[in-house]
Design an enzyme around this catalytic site. Structure first.
Site, PDB file in Angstrom:
ATOM      1  N   LYS A 197      -2.863   3.569   8.934  1.00 32.03           N
ATOM      2  CA  LYS A 197      -1.957   2.722   9.816  1.00 32.03           C
ATOM      3  C   LYS A 197      -2.813   1.314  10.016  1.00 32.03           C
ATOM      4  O   LYS A 197      -3.798   1.392  10.693  1.00 32.03           O
ATOM      5  CB  LYS A 197      -1.494   3.557  10.884  1.00 32.03           C
ATOM      6  CG  LYS A 197      -0.330   2.965  11.697  1.00 32.03           C
ATOM      7  CD  LYS A 197       0.078   3.777  12.848  1.00 32.03           C
ATOM      8  CE  LYS A 197       1.278   3.123  13.392  1.00 32.03           C
ATOM      9  NZ  LYS A 197       1.861   4.038  14.498  1.00 32.03           N
ATOM     10  N   ASP A 245       3.174  -7.814   8.952  1.00 33.41           N
ATOM     11  CA  ASP A 245       1.669  -8.384   8.424  1.00 33.41           C
ATOM     12  C   ASP A 245       0.899  -6.984   7.918  1.00 33.41           C
ATOM     13  O   ASP A 245      -0.176  -7.282   7.546  1.00 33.41           O
ATOM     14  CB  ASP A 245       0.903  -9.056   9.304  1.00 33.41           C
ATOM     15  CG  ASP A 245       0.852  -8.343  10.980  1.00 33.41           C
ATOM     16  OD1 ASP A 245       1.350  -7.054  11.059  1.00 33.41           O
ATOM     17  OD2 ASP A 245       0.744  -8.771  11.899  1.00 33.41           O
ATOM     18  N   GLY A 246       1.629  -5.968   8.216  1.00 28.66           N
ATOM     19  CA  GLY A 246       0.890  -4.726   7.798  1.00 28.66           C
ATOM     20  C   GLY A 246      -0.337  -4.360   8.687  1.00 28.66           C
ATOM     21  O   GLY A 246      -1.074  -3.422   8.249  1.00 28.66           O
ATOM     22  N   ASP A 258      12.507   9.790   8.455  1.00 29.27           N
ATOM     23  CA  ASP A 258      11.283   9.621   7.630  1.00 29.27           C
ATOM     24  C   ASP A 258       9.788   9.786   8.576  1.00 29.27           C
ATOM     25  O   ASP A 258       8.792   9.629   8.238  1.00 29.27           O
ATOM     26  CB  ASP A 258      11.112   8.048   7.388  1.00 29.27           C
ATOM     27  CG  ASP A 258      11.398   6.977   8.458  1.00 29.27           C
ATOM     28  OD1 ASP A 258      12.464   7.017   9.292  1.00 29.27           O
ATOM     29  OD2 ASP A 258      10.506   6.451   8.867  1.00 29.27           O
TER      30      ASP A 258
END
Length: 485
Positions: free
Chosen positions: A115, A127-128, A263
Site C-alpha cells: 500500500k 499519486d499511488g 472490493d
C-alpha cells in the site's frame, strides 16, 4: 538470507492476461524502517534478513528469490456504498510475492502486498502513495485485531519514504510511507464481479477454479464427483460462513471497519484494508467510523447485514457459472454461522467456557442488555472495560466491585447480566493472576489514543508511544490467547 521455512509460491501469475497488470514500483527518496513484523517474518523464513536485505525487498521491491518477477496490480470491481464501480483495481498497491507456509504450519498460500507503492493503471489520477499516518494507523489496527482474535491481514513492514503528500482529509503537506501487508489472499468479491460484469465466463470460471484449488481445498478434492453448480453453491456457502464469522468477531471486538465495500471483502474471510476504522468507546449500534458515511450504511450495528448483502453480490457474480442455482440455503447458513460465532466471540472476550446454547444466549442477552443501558450514562463503563472487568466470570467480581467503575455495576440490567453469568467457569483461571488483570484499565485503541500517538510522531518524531502501544497490545494478546489466523 532466507531459511528453509521460505517457500516461494508465485501462483497468481498463472491466471494470465485479464487478471492483473505488471507494474514498476515507485522509487522513494529515503527508506526509514518504522516497523518490522519479526514474528511473522520468522514464520515465513524471512526472519534472518538483515536490514539491508529487508530494505531491498520491502522498500525497493526487488523480487524475492524464486518469486514474482514483477509486481502485479490486480484487477477487480466492486460495490462502494451500494453503488457499482467498474473503475476499480489496485491503484496504490500491488501483489509483490506469494509464499507457502510449511506443512506443519498448515500449508496456506500467503501473499505479500503493498500500500503506497506508486501509481498503476488503476490509480485514477491519484499519486499511488500512502501517508505515514495512514501506515501507522494500519499497523496499530492489525496488531490490535490480531491480539483480539480477529482473522486479519498483518502489517509486515512499514518504511517512511521522505516525501510530502497533499491530502484533502488531513493536514497537508504530510509525511509519506510504504506498507507491506501479509494476507491469506488478494482474491476479493470484486475480483469475480469484474469478470461477471464483462460477461467473461471463461475468466470467471478460471478464477473460480483457482480459488477452490488454493483457498477452498475441501471443494478442490470433490471436483470429480460433484457438478459445477453444486460447487458454486458450496463455494458461496463456505465463503459466506467465513464472512459471517469475521463479522461476528468484529462485533464482539467492538470494531467498526468503515468501508465494507465488496472490493474490501476477501474470499478467505479475512479482515483487511484499514482506512477510517474505529473501535467503540461505548456500545452504540449507530456508531459510524467514516466521516463520509453520512447515511450510516456501515455503522457498527449494520455490519452483519452489510456483509450478508456483500455475500449475495458474490453469488450474483457467480450466477453465470450456475444459472439455475439456489443460493438461499447459503444465505441461511450465513445467519446460523454468524449467531454461533457471535456467542463464541462474546464468551471468548469474557473468558468463560460455553455451556448450553440457551444459557449462552441468555448470557449474550445479559451482556448487551447491560451495555445498552450503560451506554447513555455520562460515566459509561465502556465496551472494552466491561469485558476486562468481568473476564473470567464471577471470580473476577471481588476486584471489579472494588474498582473505580464499581458504582456502574448496579441496577436491573446489571442484575440480569450477573445472574446469567453465574455458573460459568473461567477458560483460564490462571490468567486472572497475570499483571495485565491487576491494572485499572484494559489495553484499548480508541481514536484519541491513535491521534496522540500520531501527534508524538508528527510533532517530535517520537516513536516511543507507538512502540509502547504495540508492546502493550502484544502483551494483552499473550494473556488473552484469543485465536487469530
Amino acid at each position: 538470507m532466507m531459511t528453509s521455512s521460505y517457500i516461494a509460491a508465485p501462483v497468481f501469475a498463472e491466471l494470465g492476461d485479464g487478471f492483473y497488470d505488471p507494474v514498476t514500483p515507485a522509487r522513494f527518496p529515503v527508506h526509514h524502517l518504522r516497523f518490522r513484523n519479526q514474528r511473522w517474518a520468522e514464520r515465513l523464513g524471512l526472519g534472518e534478513l538483515d536490514d539491508a536485505a529487508w530494505e531491498t525487498h520491502f522498500a525497493r521491491f526487488e523480487p524475492l528469490p524464486g518469486n514474482l518477477k514483477a509486481p502485479l496490480a490486480l484487477r477487480y470491481h466492486g460495490h462502494q456504498f451500494g453503488i457499482y464501480n467498474p473503475a476499480l483495481g489496485d491503484g496504490r498497491g500491488f501483489l509483490f510475492a506469494q509464499l507457502r507456509e510449511s506443512s506443519e504450519a498448515g500449508g496456506r498460500l500467503l501473499d505479500l502486498g503493498t500500500k503506497g507503492s506508486g501509481t498503476t493503471p488503476w490509480s485514477r489520477g491519484g499519486d499511488g502513495k500512502l501517508t505515514l499516518k495512514g501506515g501507522v494507523r494500519e499497523v496499530l489496527a492489525t496488531e490490535m485485531l490480531e491480539a483480539a482474535g480477529v482473522y486479519t491481514s498483518k502489517s509486515f513492514s512499514l518504511f517512511e519514504t521522505g516525501e510530502m503528500l497533499f491530502r484533502g482529509d488531513e493536514p497537508s503537506p504530510t509525511r509519506s510511507s510504504v506498507l507491506v501487508r501479509l494476507s491469506h489472499s488478494h482474491v476479493r468479491f470484486g475480483s469475480f464481479q469484474r469478470h461477471a460484469h464483462a460477461r467473461d465466463v471463461e475468466r470467471l470460471r478460471r478464477l473460480f477454479d483457482f480459488s477452490i484449488e488454493h483457498y477452498v481445498p475441501e471443494l478442490h478434492g470433490a471436483k470429480d464427483v460433484t457438478g459445477l453448480e453444486e460447487r458454486v453453491v458450496a463455494f458461496v456457502k463456505i465463503v459466506g460462513e467465513r464472512s459471517a464469522r469475521l463479522a461476528a468477531r468484529w462485533m464482539a471486538t467492538g470494531f467498526v471497519h468503515g468501508v465494507l465495500n465488496t472490493d474490501n471483502m476477501s474470499i478467505t474471510g479475512e479482515s483487511f484494508d484499514y482506512g477510517p476504522y474505529r473501535f467503540l468507546p461505548r456500545y452504540d449500534p449507530d456508531f459510524v467510523a467514516a466521516y463520509f458515511d453520512e447515511g450510516g450504511r456501515y455503522a457498527f450495528g449494520r455490519q452483519p447485514t452489510v456483509v450478508l448483502w456483500n455475500v449475495a453480490r458474490l453469488a450474483d457474480a457467480l450466477r453465470p457459472l450456475a444459472p439455475d442455482a439456489d443460493f438461499h440455503p447459503a444465505m441461511l447458513a450465513f445467519e446460523d454461522a454468524f449467531h454461533t460465532a457471535m456467542r463464541a466471540g462474546l464468551l471468548a472476550r469474557l473468558g468463560v467456557v460455553s455451556r448450553e446454547v440457551d444459557e449462552d444466549a441468555r448470557l449474550v442477552d445479559g451482556i448487551y442488555g447491560f451495555l445498552d443501558a450503560d451506554a447513555g450514562h455520562p460515566r459509561s463503563v465502556g465496551y472494552d472495560a466491561f469485558f476486562f472487568d468481568w473476564y473470567g466470570g464471577i471470580p473476577r467480581a471481588a476486584r471489579t466491585m472494588a474498582s473505580a467503575r464499581a458504582d456502574r455495576y448496579q441496577g436491573p440490567a446489571f442484575d440480569a447480566f450477573h445472574s446469567a453469568l453465574a455458573g460459568y467457569a473461567a477458560v483460564r483461571p490462571d490468567a486472572l493472576g497475570d499483571a495485565y488483570f491487576e491494572r485499572e484499565d484494559p489495553c484499548t485503541l480508541l481514536i484519541d489514543e491513535i491521534e496522540d500517538i500520531w501527534s508524538a510522531i508528527d510533532t517530535r518524531d517520537d516513536w516511543g508511544p507507538f512502540e509502547a502501544k504495540i508492546a502493550d497490545i502484544r502483551a494483552m494478546g499473550a494473556v488473552m490467547r484469543l485465536r487469530a489466523e
